[in-house]
Design a protein around this motif. Sequence first.
Motif, PDB file in Angstrom:
ATOM      1  N   GLU A  93      -3.944  41.738  95.541  1.00 48.92           N
ATOM      2  CA  GLU A  93      -3.782  42.531  96.776  1.00 48.92           C
ATOM      3  C   GLU A  93      -3.504  43.845  96.563  1.00 48.92           C
ATOM      4  O   GLU A  93      -4.145  44.699  97.447  1.00 48.92           O
ATOM      5  N   GLU A  94      -2.458  44.187  95.778  1.00 41.73           N
ATOM      6  CA  GLU A  94      -2.015  45.433  95.648  1.00 41.73           C
ATOM      7  C   GLU A  94      -2.974  46.330  95.052  1.00 41.73           C
ATOM      8  O   GLU A  94      -3.367  47.647  95.571  1.00 41.73           O
ATOM      9  N   LEU A  95      -4.070  45.972  94.018  1.00 40.25           N
ATOM     10  CA  LEU A  95      -4.895  46.728  93.229  1.00 40.25           C
ATOM     11  C   LEU A  95      -6.123  47.048  94.424  1.00 40.25           C
ATOM     12  O   LEU A  95      -6.806  47.921  94.687  1.00 40.25           O
ATOM     13  N   ALA A  96      -6.305  46.079  95.387  1.00 39.22           N
ATOM     14  CA  ALA A  96      -7.381  46.008  96.302  1.00 39.22           C
ATOM     15  C   ALA A  96      -6.931  47.030  97.244  1.00 39.22           C
ATOM     16  O   ALA A  96      -7.880  47.885  97.798  1.00 39.22           O
ATOM     17  N   SER A 100      -8.642  54.625  93.781  1.00 43.22           N
ATOM     18  CA  SER A 100      -8.209  55.255  92.268  1.00 43.22           C
ATOM     19  C   SER A 100      -7.832  56.663  92.543  1.00 43.22           C
ATOM     20  O   SER A 100      -7.686  57.410  93.463  1.00 43.22           O
ATOM     21  N   CYS A 101      -6.903  56.744  91.330  1.00 41.86           N
ATOM     22  CA  CYS A 101      -6.214  58.353  91.416  1.00 41.86           C
ATOM     23  C   CYS A 101      -7.172  59.111  91.347  1.00 41.86           C
ATOM     24  O   CYS A 101      -8.262  59.148  90.790  1.00 41.86           O
ATOM     25  N   PRO A 102      -7.211  60.546  91.718  1.00 42.41           N
ATOM     26  CA  PRO A 102      -8.058  61.483  91.774  1.00 42.41           C
ATOM     27  C   PRO A 102      -8.250  62.063  90.385  1.00 42.41           C
ATOM     28  O   PRO A 102      -7.529  61.814  89.547  1.00 42.41           O
ATOM     29  N   GLU A 103      -9.468  62.562  90.029  1.00 43.50           N
ATOM     30  CA  GLU A 103      -9.770  62.989  88.672  1.00 43.50           C
ATOM     31  C   GLU A 103      -9.040  64.227  88.370  1.00 43.50           C
ATOM     32  O   GLU A 103      -8.521  64.134  87.170  1.00 43.50           O
ATOM     33  N   THR A 104      -8.602  65.093  89.214  1.00 53.20           N
ATOM     34  CA  THR A 104      -7.589  66.073  88.917  1.00 53.20           C
ATOM     35  C   THR A 104      -6.401  65.900  89.860  1.00 53.20           C
ATOM     36  O   THR A 104      -6.489  65.886  90.884  1.00 53.20           O
ATOM     37  N   SER A 105      -5.193  65.431  89.262  1.00 57.62           N
ATOM     38  CA  SER A 105      -4.005  65.095  89.916  1.00 57.62           C
ATOM     39  C   SER A 105      -3.595  66.348  90.469  1.00 57.62           C
ATOM     40  O   SER A 105      -3.736  67.491  89.942  1.00 57.62           O
ATOM     41  N   PRO A 106      -2.969  66.314  91.817  1.00 58.11           N
ATOM     42  CA  PRO A 106      -2.616  67.192  92.419  1.00 58.11           C
ATOM     43  C   PRO A 106      -1.264  67.915  92.025  1.00 58.11           C
ATOM     44  O   PRO A 106      -0.749  68.762  92.735  1.00 58.11           O
ATOM     45  N   LEU A 107      -0.423  67.091  91.230  1.00 59.98           N
ATOM     46  CA  LEU A 107       0.984  67.170  90.640  1.00 59.98           C
ATOM     47  C   LEU A 107       1.011  68.203  89.607  1.00 59.98           C
ATOM     48  O   LEU A 107       1.964  68.493  89.480  1.00 59.98           O
ATOM     49  N   CYS A 143      -1.594  54.957  93.493  1.00 60.18           N
ATOM     50  CA  CYS A 143      -3.249  54.904  93.112  1.00 60.18           C
ATOM     51  C   CYS A 143      -3.223  54.097  91.688  1.00 60.18           C
ATOM     52  O   CYS A 143      -2.483  53.907  91.048  1.00 60.18           O
ATOM     53  N   VAL A 144      -4.550  53.772  91.557  1.00 58.79           N
ATOM     54  CA  VAL A 144      -4.903  53.031  90.275  1.00 58.79           C
ATOM     55  C   VAL A 144      -5.334  53.989  89.489  1.00 58.79           C
ATOM     56  O   VAL A 144      -6.396  54.967  89.670  1.00 58.79           O
ATOM     57  N   ALA A 145      -4.714  54.311  88.186  1.00 57.15           N
ATOM     58  CA  ALA A 145      -5.244  55.135  87.121  1.00 57.15           C
ATOM     59  C   ALA A 145      -6.734  54.864  86.563  1.00 57.15           C
ATOM     60  O   ALA A 145      -7.152  54.043  86.548  1.00 57.15           O
ATOM     61  N   LEU A 146      -7.432  55.969  86.251  1.00 57.16           N
ATOM     62  CA  LEU A 146      -8.693  56.160  86.006  1.00 57.16           C
ATOM     63  C   LEU A 146      -8.746  55.434  84.653  1.00 57.16           C
ATOM     64  O   LEU A 146      -9.545  54.963  84.107  1.00 57.16           O
ATOM     65  N   LEU A 178      -1.357  58.625  84.768  1.00 58.85           N
ATOM     66  CA  LEU A 178      -2.008  57.841  83.992  1.00 58.85           C
ATOM     67  C   LEU A 178      -1.169  56.359  83.761  1.00 58.85           C
ATOM     68  O   LEU A 178      -0.125  56.476  84.044  1.00 58.85           O
ATOM     69  N   ASP A 179      -1.951  55.536  83.689  1.00 59.71           N
ATOM     70  CA  ASP A 179      -1.325  54.290  83.386  1.00 59.71           C
ATOM     71  C   ASP A 179      -1.157  54.151  81.697  1.00 59.71           C
ATOM     72  O   ASP A 179      -2.211  54.036  81.042  1.00 59.71           O
ATOM     73  N   TYR A 180       0.028  54.235  81.256  1.00 58.57           N
ATOM     74  CA  TYR A 180       0.357  54.725  79.776  1.00 58.57           C
ATOM     75  C   TYR A 180       1.531  53.914  78.994  1.00 58.57           C
ATOM     76  O   TYR A 180       2.351  53.299  79.827  1.00 58.57           O
TER      77      TYR A 180
END
Length: 333
Positions: A93-96, A100-107, A143-146, A178-180
């Motif tokens: 449910e959380e992932l649904a 997705s995280c943006p291609e270019t992070s605004p941070l 968001c879900v990391a790419l 990132l999911d790292y």
Amino acid sequence: MQESVLPNVGFFAKSCAVLVCLCGVHLIVALFFYLTESTSTKFYYRQMPSDSHTVTSETHRGAALVIFDNGTVETDLNKRIYTNASVNKDDVEELAVLESCPETSPLLVGPLRVEFSEPVNLDMVHIENPQLMTGGRYKPSDCVALQKVALIIPFRNRDEHLKYWLHYLHPILQRQRLDYGIYVIEQDGVDTFNRAKLLNVGYVEALKEYDYDCFIFSDVDIIPMDDRNTYKCSSQPRHLSVSMDKFGFRLPYKQYFGGVSAMSKQQFHMINGFPNNYWGWGGEDDDIFNRFKRITHTRQTMNTDGINSLKYKVINTEKNKLYTKITVDIGKP
């Protein structure tokens, strides 16, 4: 007969002129994107000296605002969940719900001030990164990391360097969305150091814990000077530290592949990982470069010297909030 042909010729000439103009516009646009893409590796790194406390600070250098491409993005929901954990309803449910995280992070903030004149301790790094999980793991909450990225550090007797690396890299990686996970692979004993074999060990051990799809192999004394140099993998192996202060922000030679590099799981398996037979510093980076070039000598050894011939013994595994440290016996030269 002659009068009816002339209008058709005029129309044809005008059509050709329009077509030529469109082709010209297309070439200009293609050239623009090509030139923009060619600057994507112009990011700078600083290398820590052996004695960090005696170094005076230096000003940072600028970098081109271009983000690396990230290759194919997985969209299968099931592939985003830990492979060694049971899947429950809350996870799905959380992932649904999350996008997705943006291609270019605004941070991202761009050029960074990197210096080693002030002391750093692990307690301070821990306080600065409250969202870290055990083992130096992190993933965005909104968001879900790419990509799922494992950072592998070959290590022995570099505790002071490791403090600074963790101090700078954890915030950078989090801003990059990132999911790292951080894996410090320490060679046991006092025998000759084998960087490449430790990187192979890190790859194998990291995959036992999580389904990583991207691997960053980094020396512990190299710090990026711009957080827009994204620690991700692309459709081709990527050498990330192409401009280091140690070498006057230039490559020491064309085949240099050391410092920091990125490879996907598929790319790493395709070349059978790093060679295991390079004892002492140097050589293994050029070999890994040549494995993609497939020169004669490397073609003879890459199928038998690498992941498929890797032998080692885990001595100890230490997990804290900042990293996973795995001490291993990798044998002798």
